[in-house]
Write a protein that holds these residues in place. Sequence first.
Motif, mmCIF file in Angstrom:
data_model
loop_
_atom_site.group_PDB
_atom_site.id
_atom_site.type_symbol
_atom_site.label_atom_id
_atom_site.label_comp_id
_atom_site.label_asym_id
_atom_site.label_seq_id
_atom_site.Cartn_x
_atom_site.Cartn_y
_atom_site.Cartn_z
ATOM 1 N N GLY A 9 -2.483 4.903 6.155
ATOM 2 C CA GLY A 9 -3.664 5.611 5.646
ATOM 3 C C GLY A 9 -4.811 5.553 6.638
ATOM 4 N N THR A 11 -6.234 7.731 8.463
ATOM 5 C CA THR A 11 -7.192 8.846 8.573
ATOM 6 C C THR A 11 -8.183 8.821 7.423
ATOM 7 O OG1 THR A 11 -5.572 10.200 7.411
ATOM 8 C CG2 THR A 11 -5.673 10.444 9.801
ATOM 9 N N SER A 34 -0.070 8.500 8.603
ATOM 10 C CA SER A 34 -0.701 9.439 7.670
ATOM 11 C C SER A 34 0.022 10.769 7.805
ATOM 12 C CB SER A 34 -2.195 9.602 7.990
ATOM 13 O OG SER A 34 -2.352 10.026 9.320
ATOM 14 N N GLN A 47 3.422 10.367 12.033
ATOM 15 C CA GLN A 47 3.051 11.366 11.036
ATOM 16 C C GLN A 47 4.165 11.497 10.021
ATOM 17 O OE1 GLN A 47 2.174 15.145 12.786
ATOM 18 N NE2 GLN A 47 1.161 15.886 10.931
ATOM 19 N N ALA A 72 -3.546 3.370 2.334
ATOM 20 C CA ALA A 72 -3.197 4.730 1.902
ATOM 21 C C ALA A 72 -3.297 4.794 0.390
ATOM 22 C CB ALA A 72 -1.781 5.068 2.341
#
Length: 302
Positions: A9, A11, A34, A47, A72
Amino acid sequence: MPIKVVIAGATGMLGQHLFRVFSGNPVYDVYAISRTGAHIPADRHIQLDMTDTAQLKKSMLALKPEIVIYAAAQVNVDLCEKDKDYAYALHVTAAKVLSELPSVKSFVYISSDAVFDGQRGNYVEKDSCNPLNYYATTKMLAEQELLKRSTDIYVIRVNIYGFHATPGNSLFEWAWNAFDKGEKITGFDNVYFNPLYVGTLARLVLKLLEKKVKKGVYHFGTSDTLSKYDFLLSIANAFNFDRSLLQKTELDQSKFKAPRPLNTTLCTNKIVAAGIRMPAFEEGMAELVNDFKKKFANEYNL
Ligand SMILES: NC(=O)c1ccc[n+]([C@@H]2O[C@H](COP(=O)([O-])OP(=O)(O)OC[C@H]3O[C@@H](n4cnc5c(N)ncnc54)[C@H](OP(=O)(O)O)[C@@H]3O)[C@@H](O)[C@H]2O)c1
């Protein structure tokens, strides 16, 4: 050899600061997970959608992280109520998969003050959880799953505030944008919390790991308590907005799909006794103002 860290998480409102703080320390070799990742260097970015647990497991078995920091989440409480399977997969199953990796020695799970029902406030770590909505239920279930493991598991219960790298819809961002447009907003005068600024929390997570604090559940939060109204007022004051745009109101549960707790203030005596000082609210707000002005100086004519 630097210690391999994964920020799940990275970002997010908190994750971006975790990624920055750990990446700025040569002791750590930092990777980000993320689904999107405009601000993450490509060679550091994994990713993937973490609810795809087969893919998550495969890529992490190859990477072999020693530390995982799990920030996240789907923080939209009403969306979690609507799609319970997704909320469970992201908050519980994916965290469990990462904690079970043979390479992982320390695992930090960012939980929430919402695991409590908010009837009383000033909760200590041993108080019984009684989540009022499914978002909070999944956070509690994740805590229970993770604490079964013999790895060094740290559960941090906290409330946070801040802004996203790509402007989002946090409480701060919502209020700032409304004030900026001269729109009237209301703040709950009967909802209390002691939230940390995300930049501050990221540094405190680093400190927690470096001090080798005993594993377990810890409550993090400011040393003072405020209402959501007080919080919005402090934004108006900090940015010199017209304070008359803000009015007091009371939380009316009937307006929400998922109920919200009223007083989730967290007692931080345990983490303070472990040698980690919790800041006053104004310290974090001053840091936010500084960060916000640096980041958006041109865009917003600050
Ligand atoms: N925000 C609050 O008011 C609050 C209060 C108390 C506790 N917390 C806790 O604090 C932590 C951080 O919250 P936050 O506000 O920083 O959240 P956020 O800004 O919404 O960020 C969530 C992060 O999770 C990633 N993510 C979401 N779904 C994903 C998926 N399926 N697969 C991979 N990545 C996914 C997002 O990246 P992509 O979208 O790019 O995938 C983003 O990096 C969470 O544990 C939250 O429960 C938050």
